[in-house]
Design an enzyme around this catalytic site. Sequence first.
Site, PDB file in Angstrom:
ATOM      1  CG  PHE A   1      -7.147   0.214  -1.349  1.00 16.05           C
ATOM      2  CD1 PHE A   1      -8.152   0.682  -1.464  1.00 16.05           C
ATOM      3  CD2 PHE A   1      -6.548   1.084  -0.925  1.00 16.05           C
ATOM      4  CE1 PHE A   1      -8.676   2.562  -1.456  1.00 16.05           C
ATOM      5  CE2 PHE A   1      -6.673   2.859  -0.098  1.00 16.05           C
ATOM      6  CZ  PHE A   1      -7.977   3.180  -0.297  1.00 16.05           C
TER       7      PHE A   1
ATOM      8  CB  ALA B   1      -4.260  -3.782   3.788  1.00 13.12           C
TER       9      ALA B   1
ATOM     10  CD  GLU C   1     -11.221  -6.380   2.758  1.00 14.63           C
ATOM     11  OE1 GLU C   1     -11.754  -5.557   3.909  1.00 14.63           O
ATOM     12  OE2 GLU C   1      -9.947  -6.000   2.802  1.00 14.63           O
TER      13      GLU C   1
ATOM     14  CB  ALA D   1       0.317  -0.548  -0.383  1.00  9.83           C
TER      15      ALA D   1
ATOM     16  CB  ILE E   1      -0.411   5.115   1.576  1.00  9.77           C
ATOM     17  CG1 ILE E   1       0.158   4.170   0.450  1.00  9.77           C
ATOM     18  CG2 ILE E   1       0.483   6.538   1.767  1.00  9.77           C
ATOM     19  CD1 ILE E   1      -0.059   4.653  -0.584  1.00  9.77           C
TER      20      ILE E   1
ATOM     21  CD  GLU F   1      -5.942  15.247   5.278  1.00  9.85           C
ATOM     22  OE1 GLU F   1      -7.491  15.333   5.687  1.00  9.85           O
ATOM     23  OE2 GLU F   1      -5.717  15.846   4.552  1.00  9.85           O
TER      24      GLU F   1
ATOM     25  CG  HIS G   1      -8.607   3.347   7.504  1.00 12.82           C
ATOM     26  ND1 HIS G   1      -9.826   3.029   7.763  1.00 12.82           N
ATOM     27  CD2 HIS G   1      -8.863   3.032   6.593  1.00 12.82           C
ATOM     28  CE1 HIS G   1     -10.184   2.197   7.205  1.00 12.82           C
ATOM     29  NE2 HIS G   1      -9.362   2.438   5.816  1.00 12.82           N
TER      30      HIS G   1
ATOM     31  CG  PHE H   1       3.308  -8.334   7.250  1.00 10.20           C
ATOM     32  CD1 PHE H   1       2.322  -8.597   7.520  1.00 10.20           C
ATOM     33  CD2 PHE H   1       4.586  -7.322   7.446  1.00 10.20           C
ATOM     34  CE1 PHE H   1       1.602  -7.204   7.814  1.00 10.20           C
ATOM     35  CE2 PHE H   1       3.790  -6.084   7.182  1.00 10.20           C
ATOM     36  CZ  PHE H   1       2.528  -5.818   7.848  1.00 10.20           C
TER      37      PHE H   1
ATOM     38  NE  ARG I   1       9.700   1.585   3.087  1.00 12.26           N
ATOM     39  CZ  ARG I   1      10.668   3.114   2.403  1.00 12.26           C
ATOM     40  NH1 ARG I   1      10.191   4.245   1.419  1.00 12.26           N
ATOM     41  NH2 ARG I   1      11.686   3.374   3.954  1.00 12.26           N
TER      42      ARG I   1
END
Length: 155
Positions: A22, A56, A58, A80, A82, A85, A88, A113, A127
């Site tokens: 993802f 992430a 998993e 990642a 992000i 709205e 979650h 990490f 990043r």
Amino acid sequence: MPTFQGPKNGADQRIGIVVAQFNELVTERLKAGALAELQQLGVSADNITVISVPGAFELPRAAQQMSLSGRFDGIIALGAVIRGETDHYQYVCSQTAGGLAAVSLNGPIPVMFGVLTTDTLDQAINRAGGKVGNKGRDCAAGVLEMIGLTKLLKA
């Protein structure tokens, strides 16, 4: 006063990288940075295993399975998350961070990490090889340092 810092020596180190699919635009850059840094620090390409997971959330399970396998000296978890709205984002960030910390603290090998938790895609890209460096590269150097430090402290 004794001071310890693990050497960043990749010779003969077996490294596992678990990367979330993802937000692949970002995670592929993180993975590329980690691979480049590991090889620059002497880790043979034959001693690097990359495992892909859906997202992430998993990462901790895959890292745990890798940690318990006995096939690796250290693990790098890359993802990642992000902000969107909904809430979650908070749940995924919290559970991923806690899960990876538990694997590292309770398992036999260090887990780095490398999960970006940003407000925007631009922040994540910055990043992952942009203006702010590459967290994947940082984690690659860090995992070797932690492997070395663990060996120093056992001696």
